[in-house]
Design an enzyme around this catalytic site. Sequence first.
Site, PDB file in Angstrom:
ATOM      1  CD  GLU A  24      -2.856  -1.189   2.405  1.00 28.88           C
ATOM      2  OE1 GLU A  24      -2.731  -0.317   3.290  1.00 28.88           O
ATOM      3  OE2 GLU A  24      -3.721  -2.081   2.452  1.00 28.88           O
ATOM      4  CG  HIS A  54      -6.252   0.074   4.669  1.00 31.54           C
ATOM      5  ND1 HIS A  54      -5.098  -0.622   4.890  1.00 31.54           N
ATOM      6  CD2 HIS A  54      -7.059  -0.217   5.733  1.00 31.54           C
ATOM      7  CE1 HIS A  54      -5.186  -1.291   6.029  1.00 31.54           C
ATOM      8  NE2 HIS A  54      -6.379  -1.058   6.565  1.00 31.54           N
TER       9      HIS A  54
END
Length: 308
Positions: A263, A282
């Site tokens: 990420e 997220h």
Amino acid sequence: MLIVISEFMDDAAVAMLAARHTVRYDPDLVDRRDALLQACEAADALIVRNRTRVDAALLAAAPRLRAVGRLGVGLDNIELPACAERGVRVIPATGANARAVAEYVIATTLALLRGAYIHSAQVAAGAWPRTALSSGLEAQGRTLGIVGFGGIGQLTARLARGLDMKIAAHDPMLDAGAPVWAETGVRPLALDDLLAECDAVSLHVPLTPQTAGLFDAARLARMKPGAILINTARGGIVDEAALAAALRHGALRGAAIDVFGQEPLPADSPLANAPNLILTPHIAGLTQEANERVCSLVAQRVDEALHA
């Protein structure tokens, strides 16, 4: 006492802590590791989200540290054995963002079953794919499978039942006689049985050595043809290349992925051009309400830990 906050936190919660402690609130510290370690030298508490690594090096740099507040529930960025050895209390926001995650699961399940909402740009451009988009599915009577039947999984089941869905769940920590099955009316199933039966599968397990790579190509192939996969848990649980292949081959109807092995998601990720896929950064557990609950809860518990 000094509290260091290395990622973003609700202003009201920061103010509450600042009224009782010295607070260094610097949400960019997570990206400046040396500055973070230096800031922790005199810290009595540290508050983080999911990107700050609370590891042996940080603990060694923070001899006064007594508590680590986690603005969320996942703990894979925190070395729990090292914290326990040092007597550092780890304080997650258990339950505070459950509603946000559960609603995300329900919303993406409905969107993927219907299959129409990602075509808005075509309609705006003058196309009229009415026939192609007239074969969407309803949630009523379909089976939702929940992998990991803790607080978030149980709330997701309750919301899904309001849509007249059938619910099954798998949780290796709960035996078949656990009271929660009778209390919720949810059927416990072995994982592979759940995958073979369920029209949608939602993941709610932590990332551990046992769950890392749990949904690889072989396990994805055991899912019911045309099923949906939703992952709001942790990225390392799902093999992203295998998922992209399953979507391209039409083995799965769709997927919603909120968490990734890396990420931000790399531009060359195999997921980048996969069809029938909802990608979010997220944020399943992040709403205005959930952020306020998470921050308030962690601030209160960190304050209590420092005054214990």
